[in-house]
Design a protein around this motif. Structure first.
Motif, mmCIF file in Angstrom:
data_model
loop_
_atom_site.group_PDB
_atom_site.id
_atom_site.type_symbol
_atom_site.label_atom_id
_atom_site.label_comp_id
_atom_site.label_asym_id
_atom_site.label_seq_id
_atom_site.Cartn_x
_atom_site.Cartn_y
_atom_site.Cartn_z
ATOM 1 N N TRP A 161 0.854 -1.188 0.000
ATOM 2 C CA TRP A 161 0.000 0.000 0.000
ATOM 3 C C TRP A 161 0.892 1.240 0.000
ATOM 4 O O TRP A 161 2.108 1.143 0.121
ATOM 5 N N ASP A 205 -4.556 1.196 -1.447
ATOM 6 C CA ASP A 205 -4.088 -0.193 -1.441
ATOM 7 C C ASP A 205 -3.231 -0.475 -2.673
ATOM 8 O O ASP A 205 -2.911 0.437 -3.440
ATOM 9 N N LEU A 209 -6.833 1.813 -4.823
ATOM 10 C CA LEU A 209 -8.164 2.146 -4.319
ATOM 11 C C LEU A 209 -7.969 2.903 -3.013
ATOM 12 O O LEU A 209 -7.208 2.459 -2.147
ATOM 13 N N ARG A 226 -8.522 3.699 0.568
ATOM 14 C CA ARG A 226 -9.070 2.932 1.689
ATOM 15 C C ARG A 226 -9.353 3.809 2.903
ATOM 16 O O ARG A 226 -10.263 3.538 3.660
ATOM 17 N N GLY A 262 -13.140 -0.784 -0.666
ATOM 18 C CA GLY A 262 -12.545 -1.368 -1.856
ATOM 19 C C GLY A 262 -13.577 -1.876 -2.849
ATOM 20 O O GLY A 262 -13.244 -2.233 -3.972
ATOM 21 N N ARG A 271 -5.389 3.634 -10.669
ATOM 22 C CA ARG A 271 -6.356 2.558 -10.458
ATOM 23 C C ARG A 271 -6.865 1.977 -11.779
ATOM 24 O O ARG A 271 -6.931 0.766 -11.947
#
Length: 189
Positions: free
Chosen positions: A32, A57, A61, A63, A84, A119
């Motif tokens: 992460w 992460d 994403l 978190r 997530g 992402r």
């Protein structure tokens, strides 16, 4: 699409929309990343400071985002937690208006435009919707922001925010962080 590792630090100078600066530090947390930063602004005669710590992460994403804001009106703090799967809690309470969002986007930050690019890892010519949990600078209110990214070439994306009619071409570095956000910010370091 492969990005080079994040730098240890980066900085942006705000442009036309506001006067100010953003400084960010990147720390690995296993696979992460923790992104810690501070941004300051002067906009329409009002000053503000926004400090943040955002955890993403391995798939980038968002978190967790802890955001603290200060202005002449006082201090505020909010915490957003993503599961997530596109569901959020805001200060510990479910936030269904953010369902389907995978990124946090801070109004005061050029850095947060890296999250959807990392992402989604779009191929050149591909495009995607990227709704985000959008945190306002002055009062830290959180709303859903519809966004659209279209990959133009290796370092450029066409960006559209339909609600406010804003569009521009964003230019990124090899690590996937904004170099030029027309009218908003330019990378200083």
């Amino acid at each position: 699409m492969t990005f080079s590792p994040p730098p240890k630090t980066a900085a942006w100078r705000h442009l036309d929309a506001q006067t100010g600066f953003e400084v960010v530090y990147f720390r690995p947390l296993g696979d992460w990343h923790r992104i810690e930063g501070c941004t300051t602004g002067l906009e329409e005669g009002r000053t503000w400071i926004v400090e943040y710590a955002i955890d993403v992460d391995a798939d980038w994403l968002t978190r967790r985002a802890e955001v603290t804001g200060r202005s002449a009106a006082g201090s505020r703090r909010t915490t957003l937690e993503g599961d997530g799967d596109g569901h959020w809690r805001m200060d510990g309470v479910p936030a269904p208006h953010l369902d389907g969002c995978f990124d946090v986007d801070l109004e005061s930050s050029a850095m947060t435009n890296a999250f959807p690019v990392h992402r989604m890892r779009l191929a050149v010519g591909a495009a995607s919707e990227a709704p985000a949990a959008y945190v306002r600078s002055l009062n830290l209110s959180v709303e859903r922001l519809e966004q659209h990214y279209a990959r133009v070439d290796r370092e450029s994306y066409d960006y559209v925010s339909p609600a406010d009619g804003f569009s521009c071409r964003l230019v990124y570095d090899q690590a996937g962080f904004v170099l030029d956000y027309p009218g908003i910010a330019v990378r200083a370091l």
